[in-house]
Design a protein around this motif. Structure first.
Motif, short mmCIF file in Angstrom:
data_model
loop_
_atom_site.label_atom_id
_atom_site.label_comp_id
_atom_site.label_asym_id
_atom_site.label_seq_id
_atom_site.Cartn_x
_atom_site.Cartn_y
_atom_site.Cartn_z
N ARG A 123 63.73 2.73 47.83
CA ARG A 123 63.53 3.99 48.55
C ARG A 123 63.32 3.70 50.02
NH1 ARG A 123 57.51 6.26 47.07
NH2 ARG A 123 56.40 4.87 48.49
N ASN A 124 63.76 4.60 50.85
CA ASN A 124 63.54 4.49 52.29
C ASN A 124 62.21 5.14 52.63
OD1 ASN A 124 66.01 3.23 52.77
ND2 ASN A 124 67.09 5.16 53.01
N GLY A 125 61.57 4.57 53.61
CA GLY A 125 60.30 5.15 54.08
C GLY A 125 59.08 4.71 53.39
N ALA A 144 62.58 7.61 43.19
CA ALA A 144 62.12 7.00 44.44
C ALA A 144 60.82 6.23 44.22
CB ALA A 144 61.92 8.09 45.51
N GLU A 145 59.93 6.75 43.41
CA GLU A 145 58.68 6.05 43.12
C GLU A 145 58.94 4.75 42.37
OE1 GLU A 145 54.75 5.16 43.27
OE2 GLU A 145 55.78 6.77 44.34
N ILE A 146 59.85 4.79 41.41
CA ILE A 146 60.23 3.57 40.67
C ILE A 146 60.76 2.53 41.64
CG2 ILE A 146 61.94 2.63 39.05
CD1 ILE A 146 61.65 5.25 37.45
N CYS A 147 61.47 2.97 42.66
CA CYS A 147 62.15 2.05 43.58
C CYS A 147 61.32 1.76 44.83
CB CYS A 147 63.51 2.63 43.98
SG CYS A 147 64.65 2.71 42.59
N GLY A 204 69.77 9.81 52.59
CA GLY A 204 68.88 8.94 53.34
C GLY A 204 67.56 8.63 52.65
N GLN A 205 67.43 9.04 51.39
CA GLN A 205 66.19 8.80 50.65
C GLN A 205 66.14 7.41 50.05
OE1 GLN A 205 65.44 11.89 47.73
NE2 GLN A 205 66.61 13.32 48.96
#
Length: 96
Positions: free
Chosen positions: A94-96, A32-35, A79-80
């Motif tokens: 990543r979402n959010g 998620a951090e990469i994205c 949903g991440q």
């Protein structure tokens, strides 16, 4: 008795199970951090290999690539992560 592939035989695996859950979450958080910015699969894979100090070869490409695809699909279902097409390329963010 439990006979894990990567740990000693044990009658109690709660600690090992929690350790594995924690590592899965750690890797998902790293993906998620990469994205944070939209990124294609190959670039994500390249970053993971660099960040974890892995050496790319055909076997690792297939194994880690398959694992990454599973993570991305799971994270999207949860949903991440979001996925969209841009310039005929599938990008992940990543979402959010």
């Amino acid at each position: 008795m439990f006979v894990p592939a990567h740990a000693p035989v044990s009658g109690e695996i709660a600690g090992l199970a929690q350790y594995n859950i924690d590592r899965v979450k750690e890797v998902a958080d790293h993906i998620a951090e990469i994205c944070r910015e939209p990124m294609g699969f190959e670039k994500i894979l390249q970053r993971l290999f660099a960040d974890y100090g892995l050496n790319m070869n055909f076997e690792q490409y297939v194994l880690v690539g398959s694992t990454l695809r599973s993570y991305l699909a799971w994270m999207k279902d949860e949903g991440q992560m979001g996925a969209f097409f841009e310039d005929n390329m599938l990008l992940w963010r990543r979402n959010g």
